[in-house]
Design a protein around this motif. Structure first.
Motif, PDB file in Angstrom:
ATOM      1  N   LEU A  21     -36.417 -40.769 -17.042  1.00 10.68           N
ATOM      2  CA  LEU A  21     -35.586 -41.858 -17.528  1.00 10.68           C
ATOM      3  C   LEU A  21     -34.390 -41.315 -18.288  1.00 10.68           C
ATOM      4  CD1 LEU A  21     -38.243 -44.396 -18.809  1.00 10.68           C
ATOM      5  CD2 LEU A  21     -37.077 -44.368 -16.617  1.00 10.68           C
ATOM      6  N   THR A  22     -33.269 -41.978 -18.134  1.00 10.07           N
ATOM      7  CA  THR A  22     -32.055 -41.618 -18.850  1.00 10.07           C
ATOM      8  C   THR A  22     -31.531 -42.866 -19.546  1.00 10.07           C
ATOM      9  OG1 THR A  22     -30.643 -42.144 -16.959  1.00 10.07           O
ATOM     10  CG2 THR A  22     -31.506 -39.895 -17.097  1.00 10.07           C
ATOM     11  N   PRO A  23     -30.642 -42.715 -20.524  1.00  7.10           N
ATOM     12  CA  PRO A  23     -30.054 -43.900 -21.168  1.00  7.10           C
ATOM     13  C   PRO A  23     -29.352 -44.820 -20.172  1.00  7.10           C
ATOM     14  CG  PRO A  23     -29.594 -41.933 -22.451  1.00  7.10           C
ATOM     15  CD  PRO A  23     -30.206 -41.464 -21.174  1.00  7.10           C
ATOM     16  N   GLU A  24     -28.676 -44.217 -19.209  1.00 13.19           N
ATOM     17  CA  GLU A  24     -27.997 -45.052 -18.219  1.00 13.19           C
ATOM     18  C   GLU A  24     -28.987 -45.900 -17.436  1.00 13.19           C
ATOM     19  OE1 GLU A  24     -27.664 -41.777 -18.468  1.00 13.19           O
ATOM     20  OE2 GLU A  24     -25.563 -41.137 -18.309  1.00 13.19           O
ATOM     21  N   TYR A  25     -30.115 -45.276 -17.054  1.00 18.90           N
ATOM     22  CA  TYR A  25     -31.106 -46.000 -16.276  1.00 18.90           C
ATOM     23  C   TYR A  25     -31.733 -47.136 -17.089  1.00 18.90           C
ATOM     24  CZ  TYR A  25     -35.312 -46.846 -13.498  1.00 18.90           C
ATOM     25  OH  TYR A  25     -36.302 -47.438 -12.757  1.00 18.90           O
ATOM     26  N   LEU A  26     -31.976 -46.886 -18.358  1.00 16.19           N
ATOM     27  CA  LEU A  26     -32.533 -47.938 -19.204  1.00 16.19           C
ATOM     28  C   LEU A  26     -31.577 -49.124 -19.314  1.00 16.19           C
ATOM     29  CD1 LEU A  26     -34.124 -45.805 -22.069  1.00 16.19           C
ATOM     30  CD2 LEU A  26     -35.321 -47.045 -20.269  1.00 16.19           C
ATOM     31  N   LEU A  27     -30.300 -48.838 -19.414  1.00 15.43           N
ATOM     32  CA  LEU A  27     -29.324 -49.922 -19.486  1.00 15.43           C
ATOM     33  C   LEU A  27     -29.223 -50.669 -18.159  1.00 15.43           C
ATOM     34  CD1 LEU A  27     -26.459 -48.265 -21.560  1.00 15.43           C
ATOM     35  CD2 LEU A  27     -28.153 -49.937 -22.331  1.00 15.43           C
ATOM     36  N   LEU A  28     -29.358 -49.941 -17.044  1.00 22.84           N
ATOM     37  CA  LEU A  28     -29.330 -50.601 -15.746  1.00 22.84           C
ATOM     38  C   LEU A  28     -30.527 -51.526 -15.564  1.00 22.84           C
ATOM     39  CD1 LEU A  28     -28.137 -47.709 -13.389  1.00 22.84           C
ATOM     40  CD2 LEU A  28     -26.862 -49.737 -14.101  1.00 22.84           C
ATOM     41  N   LEU A  29     -31.643 -51.177 -16.168  1.00 21.66           N
ATOM     42  CA  LEU A  29     -32.801 -52.060 -16.135  1.00 21.66           C
ATOM     43  C   LEU A  29     -32.612 -53.269 -17.043  1.00 21.66           C
ATOM     44  CD1 LEU A  29     -35.804 -49.550 -16.237  1.00 21.66           C
ATOM     45  CD2 LEU A  29     -34.980 -50.846 -14.268  1.00 21.66           C
ATOM     46  N   ARG A  30     -31.933 -53.039 -18.163  1.00 23.82           N
ATOM     47  CA  ARG A  30     -31.753 -54.112 -19.138  1.00 23.82           C
ATOM     48  C   ARG A  30     -30.777 -55.179 -18.654  1.00 23.82           C
ATOM     49  NH1 ARG A  30     -27.107 -56.142 -21.958  1.00 23.82           N
ATOM     50  NH2 ARG A  30     -27.862 -57.219 -23.818  1.00 23.82           N
ATOM     51  N   ASN A  31     -29.689 -54.775 -18.045  1.00 23.18           N
ATOM     52  CA  ASN A  31     -28.621 -55.720 -17.718  1.00 23.18           C
ATOM     53  C   ASN A  31     -29.047 -56.844 -16.781  1.00 23.18           C
ATOM     54  OD1 ASN A  31     -26.837 -54.400 -19.396  1.00 23.18           O
ATOM     55  ND2 ASN A  31     -26.025 -53.082 -17.769  1.00 23.18           N
ATOM     56  N   PRO A  32     -29.756 -56.559 -15.666  1.00 23.83           N
ATOM     57  CA  PRO A  32     -30.156 -57.682 -14.806  1.00 23.83           C
ATOM     58  C   PRO A  32     -31.080 -58.670 -15.507  1.00 23.83           C
ATOM     59  CG  PRO A  32     -30.370 -55.587 -13.650  1.00 23.83           C
ATOM     60  CD  PRO A  32     -30.117 -55.260 -15.081  1.00 23.83           C
ATOM     61  N   ARG A  33     -31.884 -58.193 -16.423  1.00 22.29           N
ATOM     62  CA  ARG A  33     -32.809 -59.089 -17.114  1.00 22.29           C
ATOM     63  C   ARG A  33     -32.064 -60.079 -18.000  1.00 22.29           C
ATOM     64  NH1 ARG A  33     -37.694 -55.041 -19.158  1.00 22.29           N
ATOM     65  NH2 ARG A  33     -38.060 -54.008 -17.155  1.00 22.29           N
ATOM     66  N   VAL A  34     -31.099 -59.578 -18.762  1.00 31.71           N
ATOM     67  CA  VAL A  34     -30.398 -60.472 -19.676  1.00 31.71           C
ATOM     68  C   VAL A  34     -29.357 -61.317 -18.957  1.00 31.71           C
ATOM     69  CG1 VAL A  34     -30.767 -58.907 -21.607  1.00 31.71           C
ATOM     70  CG2 VAL A  34     -28.676 -58.716 -20.280  1.00 31.71           C
ATOM     71  N   LEU A  35     -28.899 -60.846 -17.791  1.00 29.60           N
ATOM     72  CA  LEU A  35     -27.915 -61.624 -17.055  1.00 29.60           C
ATOM     73  C   LEU A  35     -28.553 -62.783 -16.308  1.00 29.60           C
ATOM     74  CD1 LEU A  35     -25.630 -58.789 -15.630  1.00 29.60           C
ATOM     75  CD2 LEU A  35     -25.069 -60.440 -17.412  1.00 29.60           C
ATOM     76  N   SER A  36     -29.832 -62.669 -16.039  1.00 28.39           N
ATOM     77  CA  SER A  36     -30.529 -63.726 -15.326  1.00 28.39           C
ATOM     78  C   SER A  36     -31.108 -64.701 -16.332  1.00 28.39           C
ATOM     79  CB  SER A  36     -31.643 -63.127 -14.457  1.00 28.39           C
ATOM     80  OG  SER A  36     -32.364 -64.137 -13.825  1.00 28.39           O
ATOM     81  N   ALA A  37     -30.356 -65.739 -16.615  1.00 23.05           N
ATOM     82  CA  ALA A  37     -30.794 -66.714 -17.615  1.00 23.05           C
ATOM     83  C   ALA A  37     -32.063 -67.433 -17.179  1.00 23.05           C
ATOM     84  CB  ALA A  37     -29.686 -67.731 -17.871  1.00 23.05           C
ATOM     85  N   SER A  38     -32.211 -67.629 -15.879  1.00 19.78           N
ATOM     86  CA  SER A  38     -33.398 -68.346 -15.405  1.00 19.78           C
ATOM     87  C   SER A  38     -34.654 -67.537 -15.644  1.00 19.78           C
ATOM     88  CB  SER A  38     -33.260 -68.644 -13.910  1.00 19.78           C
ATOM     89  OG  SER A  38     -33.107 -67.436 -13.179  1.00 19.78           O
ATOM     90  N   SER A  39     -34.559 -66.200 -15.435  1.00 19.78           N
ATOM     91  CA  SER A  39     -35.753 -65.387 -15.650  1.00 19.78           C
ATOM     92  C   SER A  39     -36.078 -65.273 -17.119  1.00 19.78           C
ATOM     93  CB  SER A  39     -35.554 -63.991 -15.054  1.00 19.78           C
ATOM     94  OG  SER A  39     -34.507 -63.314 -15.740  1.00 19.78           O
ATOM     95  N   LEU A  40     -35.037 -65.293 -17.973  1.00 17.70           N
ATOM     96  CA  LEU A  40     -35.297 -65.201 -19.404  1.00 17.70           C
ATOM     97  C   LEU A  40     -35.878 -66.486 -19.950  1.00 17.70           C
ATOM     98  CD1 LEU A  40     -32.163 -63.269 -20.634  1.00 17.70           C
ATOM     99  CD2 LEU A  40     -34.511 -62.480 -20.643  1.00 17.70           C
ATOM    100  N   SER A  41     -35.422 -67.616 -19.389  1.00 20.11           N
ATOM    101  CA  SER A  41     -35.909 -68.892 -19.896  1.00 20.11           C
ATOM    102  C   SER A  41     -37.189 -69.329 -19.220  1.00 20.11           C
ATOM    103  CB  SER A  41     -34.847 -69.978 -19.686  1.00 20.11           C
ATOM    104  OG  SER A  41     -34.552 -70.096 -18.310  1.00 20.11           O
ATOM    105  N   LYS A  42     -37.629 -68.530 -18.252  1.00 17.25           N
ATOM    106  CA  LYS A  42     -38.854 -68.881 -17.538  1.00 17.25           C
ATOM    107  C   LYS A  42     -40.031 -68.855 -18.499  1.00 17.25           C
ATOM    108  CE  LYS A  42     -41.897 -67.234 -13.859  1.00 17.25           C
ATOM    109  NZ  LYS A  42     -42.116 -66.179 -12.863  1.00 17.25           N
TER     110      LYS A  42
END
Length: 1076
Positions: free
Chosen positions: A730-751
């Motif tokens: 794992l690298t910092p870049e990879y962790l951020l790439l995992l984080r961004n789709p999660r927070v950008l998907s409002a439906s998955s966060l509000s699920k």
């Protein structure tokens, strides 16, 4: 029929009479009786002998027709299904009284056959009961098993064989008697009564008043009896029990086989029925069962997957063909979660997917699948009886896996099944898939209660388990009082004994997977419920005060930190104080939130971890400009949270819940902001403690680095090749790439799951903006330097530059005593052009450069390189080197990460001369090296691997590469206190991997040195040591299968076995001990 009833059974008898008269439904009757049993004296509750005898009396005295007798049979069925009454005893009592009167009362006989078909052979659960000996004795007294078979029934296995053979024998004699064939037997009589005159004592009268239906029912019963015999002979479990009877009771078996042969040859009912006589004939043969297979091949037939792909150990020993062995992947995954690196994946999703896959592949019921999950999770906790982590076990992560992750995995399974069901059947209105799975979940947890020794809670959570049991007792007590059931006597308040099943049930109830009817399960509560005091437990008084508006004083905070919140309302209010309270209240609320509430608030832990990440996150992800950042004003609260979640058990909890990417992004922002501040920027807490920007930065930075394997040397991936675990790089870049789709998907966060209670406060991320490494220029610069340090030797330090001046200043402060009256350390470095200057003469902390942390970290690799070079040339003593590095780490604790990365890189280069660990220049491991060697040899003895002999004396001395010797010398200078723990949690794994990259016996020497300093509870040396050794031994063969098996098995070989009543088939670890 002797009576052995207790007070609650006597009450149940009276209530049964009233219920029959009022024609009350069976579910109401069983609920009331279950509540009475739970409120009883704690004995003879589950599979009660007294209740079985009472029901037998009611059934035998009620006749065969009418509403009241019909209700009694329904009550009996409900009691057996709920495990309130002993099926074996009830059926034994009925068999010798109903069978003789089957012609006069065919309805009663037909109902007896139905009870026998449903509950006659559920003996495996009854054996676990505390009253099993009492039940076997009562059955033996009525059926004379010991006398007839000539073997005492004192052993459970013997009783099962005799009881099963007896029941089947009774049916065969009944079938023969129905057709007048008993006269053809040599004995010319039945072994057990089949006619009324054979019964010596008979209580009650069985008669029916409708003779026109009797003859028709008699013929139907004759056919049903033959069919039941055939079905039993086709049952695999019954068939194998009969095989044991054939092999161990040859005389009695011969008599039984002759009668069975007589039935096959002469029964007109059998010939006229659809039942094939093949099953009857095959059982009579000595070498084959009803499936036509040789008795020696029974084991292969048990399950096709096990037969074709048996699980074997590396040295060829079979681990056994067991149906439950198919669930071993659950045990392996749970163990891997704990002993693997922190992952960026969500353990809930992986675990639920694994259980679903195994359930489908194994074609099992969901009850078995859930049961396998609970057993594996509970065993995971119980394996802490001899922890492999050292003298301080990491129990909290195991409890999190059992009481939070496993429960959430079940919730995912149930919700997904229900959603799929709704999509496919929107037009169908009936029972949902969710209801079916919840029933299976309930059954699995009821069965789980049979494993009492497995459920014994660890000492640290006994109070929590007792509190859960007391909560159920209070609920049942209120229900009993409202229903009018009161126990006589004035008993004093009792302490209720809880176990881990109580905690699991509470976790399921909190997520709406179960309801409070679970409190009425037989045996769930032990003790006198009606004597229960309904006062608030003293340990909850602190939270009650907080909810009533009490201020967060230091004494209240100290109380709340050690006691987890008990409800979502308390968690919500705590979060609101942390967000909107005064500065002092924010610090207090954050302190409480990161205490027992986060660690042991299992019933809503998924909400707690998200709220902690939300408190660490900034509202605007684009604003990381040092003093201008809004994070500045939250420094004290952030520091409290960072120190609170720094202990080794916390990071895996965030990892299990899949929050590593979100947590990493929040930590990157904190590092970027506070790393740009001078240490002169500080805050004073209400306790008088002063914290600086360096402290906040160091705590965040070290925690961030623990979220990926930054400290592993490149050589490791060369050794492992394609065998490197997925996600391990794992690298910092990879962790951020995992984080961004999660927070950008409002439906998955509000699920939200409908089965889970939701927080009124919003626990979603503070910002939905994507974040990239370019958002953190200082962190990005350090990370590039870190990668360059691993890739090649240091270069590029020009004389007179700001970095050069910082290096020079740090060296003179670190080694000021060595510099006095001699040339400075800096000028001795061949890799740096550091000017000669005299260091400060004092030890005042204000003499250290008051520079931002990022600027100091940039200089640290050059500082360490110069110091190590000076030591290798003899210009700096090893003890001075260790002391200087410790001073640097004390000034900026985050520098230990850079020190670790530098030493890791230099070890892999192999250019440094060895250091002799002789006790003069460098610390000596001699005091503990022999003990380490013996421990290693003991653990790997079962694997057939030879451990090279370690020389601990004479002319041969232990040697380590110079960077490794310097690093281990630095780590053993730390004291064992809470403030050092978070730094050792980073240094320990780094040192572990550094030593693993060196030739044998480097790991053993490092382990011996850490043992002397009693640091092993931060460092699981004896597992990693062995695994690294075995990896080197096995690597030439290229067998990764061996490596994976050894990774799983070696840590297990040294563990103590669990209590004997824990099922061997429910886990790989116990099986491995038995076969190795």
């Amino acid at each position: 029929m002797a009576s052995s009833s207790s007070a609650w059974v006597e009450w149940a008898a009276e209530y049964t009479k009233a219920a029959q008269a009022d024609a009350r439904p069976a579910h109401e009757w069983v609920a009331r009786v279950a509540a009475a049993a739970s409120a009883g004296d704690g004995e003879d509750v589950q599979f009660s002998a007294g209740l079985a005898e009472m029901l037998a009396r009611v059934l035998l005295s009620g006749g065969g027709s009418g509403a009241a007798p019909a209700a009694a049979w329904k009550y009996a069925e409900a009691a057996l299904a709920a495990r309130l009454a002993s099926p074996a005893l009830l059926l034994a009592l009925l068999s010798i009284r109903v069978i003789p009167h089957r012609l006069a009362s065919p309805t009663a006989y037909r109902l007896y056959l139905e009870l026998l078909r449903r509950h006659g052979f559920t003996l495996c659960f009854q054996i676990k009961g505390s009253n099993f000996k009492k039940i076997t004795q009562s059955i033996d007294d009525n059926l004379n098993l010991s006398k007839i078979f000539g073997i005492s029934t004192c052993e459970p296995g013997v009783f099962v064989v005799e009881f099963v053979l007896c029941i089947l024998w009774q049916l065969v004699d009944t079938a023969l008697d129905n057709e007048g064939l008993l006269e053809l037997t040599p004995e010319k009589a039945a072994q057990w009564p089949t006619r009324p005159q054979d019964v010596s004592t008979f209580e009650g009268s069985l008669s029916e008043q409708m003779p026109e239906k009797i003859e028709k029912l008699q013929k139907m019963n004759s056919v049903t009896t033959i069919e039941l015999i055939g079905n039993l002979l086709h049952d695999k479990v019954v068939n194998r029990i009969l095989s044991l009877a054939r092999e161990n009771m040859k005389t009695q078996w011969g008599v039984f086989a002759n009668r069975l042969q007589l039935l096959v040859a002469n029964s007109s009912t059998l010939k006229a029925s659809k039942m094939s006589s093949e099953a009857f004939q095959q059982l009579i043969l000595d070498e084959h069962n009803v499936y036509g297979e040789n008795k020696h091949s029974l084991r292969k037939k048990f399950h096709p997957t096990v037969a074709f792909n048996p699980i074997s150990s590396p040295n060829g020993r079979c681990l056994g063909a067991s149906y439950s062995a198919l669930w071993i992947p659950i045990d392996m995954y749970l163990e891997d979660c704990l002993h693997g690196s922190i992952a960026a994946t969500n353990s809930i999703e992986i675990l639920s997917g694994l259980v679903k896959a195994l359930q489908a592949v194994n074609r099992s019921t969901w009850r078995d699948a859930f049961m396998a999950l609970w057993i594996a999770s509970v065993r995971l906790v119980q394996r802490e009886r001899e922890p492999i982590e050292g003298p301080v076990p990491h129990l909290e992560t195991r409890l999190c896996m059992l009481l939070s992750i496993a429960t959430l995995a079940v919730a995912d399974i149930i919700e997904e099944a229900d959603s799929c069901h709704n999509e496919l059947n929107n037009h169908w209105k009936g029972k949902s898939a969710k209801d079916d799975l919840r029933k299976e979940l309930m059954l699995s947890l009821q069965v789980l209660g049979d494993y009492e020794s497995l459920l014994v809670p660890p000492p640290c959570i006994i109070s929590a388990a007792n509190l859960a049991a007391s909560k159920a007792a209070m609920f049942v007590s209120a229900a009993n009082i409202s229903n009018g059931y009161m126990e006589s006597g004035n008993d004093s308040t009792m302490n209720y004994s809880g176990n881990m099943r109580h905690l699991i049930v509470e976790s399921c109830i909190s997520r709406n997977l179960l309801d409070t009817s679970a409190y009425f399960w037989p045996g769930y509560i032990n003790g006198h419920v009606n004597s229960m005091s309904h006062t608030l437990p003293s340990q909850l008084a602190g939270w009650s005060s907080f909810m009533n508006g009490a201020p967060l004083t230091q004494s209240l905070v100290n109380t709340l930190v050690s006691i987890p919140a008990s409800s979502l309302a308390e968690l919500e209010k705590l979060f609101e104080v942390a967000v909107n309270g005064s500065d002092e209240d924010k610090v207090s609320a954050a302190t409480v939130l990161c205490g027992a509430t986060l660690l042991r608030g299992w019933n809503f832990q998924e909400h707690t971890v998200r709220l902690v990440v939300k408190l660490l996150s900034h509202s605007d992800a684009a604003d990381f400009s040092g003093r201008e950042s809004q994070l500045m004003k939250h420094g004290p609260m952030l520091n409290v949270i960072l120190t609170g979640i720094s202990p080794v058990d916390y990071a895996p909890i965030f990892s299990f819940h899949g929050l590593v990417p979100e947590l990493a992004a929040a930590l990157m922002a904190i590092c970027e902001v506070f790393g740009c501040l001078s240490p002169s920027v500080s805050w004073t807490l209400g306790t008088g403690e002063e914290i600086s920007a360096h402290s906040v930065f160091s705590n965040a930075f070290i925690l961030l680095l623990r979220l990926w394997k930054f400290n592993h040397p490149p050589l490791e991936y060369c050794i492992m090749g394609d065998g490197a675990p997925v996600g391990s790089q794992l690298t910092p870049e990879y962790l951020l790439l995992l984080r961004n789709p999660r927070v950008l998907s409002a439906s998955s966060l509000s699920k939200s799951r409908s089965s889970q209670k939701q927080l009124p406060v919003n626990s979603s991320p503070s910002s939905y903006n994507p974040i990239f490494m370019d958002s953190f220029p200082k962190l990005k610069l350090w990370y590039r330097q870190h990668q360059a340090c691993l890739a090649s030797t240091l270069s590029g330090l020009a004389h007179g530059t700001p970095v050069h001046n910082i290096v020079d200043s740090l060296l003179n402060l670190m080694f000021r005593k060595a510099n006095k009256g001699s040339t400075s350390i800096g000028s001795l470095s061949g890799s740096s052009s550091i000017s000669n200057s005299s260091g400060p003469g004092g030890d005042d902390s204000h003499l250290w450069p008051q520079l931002p942390a990022w600027e100091i970290l940039e200089a640290v690799p050059f500082v360490v390189d110069a110091a190590l070079t000076a030591c290798s040339h003899g210009r700096l003593f090893p003890r001075e080197l260790a002391t200087g590095l410790k001073d640097l780490a004390d000034f900026l604790p985050a520098s230990i990460a850079t020190i670790a990365s530098y030493f890791s890189a230099e070890v892999t280069r192999g250019v440094w001369k060895p250091a002799f660990m002789n006790g003069t220049d460098w610390p000596s491991p001699a005091a503990n090296l022999s003990m380490v060697e013996e421990h290693i040899k003991k653990i790997v003895a079962a694997t057939g691997v030879d451990v090279p002999r370690l020389a601990t004396g004479g002319s041969t001395l232990g040697r380590l590469p110079l960077p490794l010797a310097a690093f281990v010398s630095l780590t053993i200078t730390y004291k064992l206190d809470k403030s050092s723990e978070r730094f050792l949690n980073l240094a320990g794994p780094a040192l572990e991997n550094l030593a693993a990259s060196c030739p044998w016996p480097s790991m053993a020497i490092v382990a011996a040195l850490w043992t002397q300093k009693k640091l092993l509870h931060f460092y699981p040396w004896h597992v990693i040591d062995i695994i690294m050794l075995l990896r080197r031994c096995c690597q030439p063969s290229g067998s990764r299968v061996w490596l994976s098996l050894l990774w799983w098995s070696v840590p297990c070989c040294s563990r103590n076995s669990l209590p004997p009543d824990i099922p061997v088939h429910q886990g790989l670890l116990y099986t491995w001990r038995r076969y190795t």
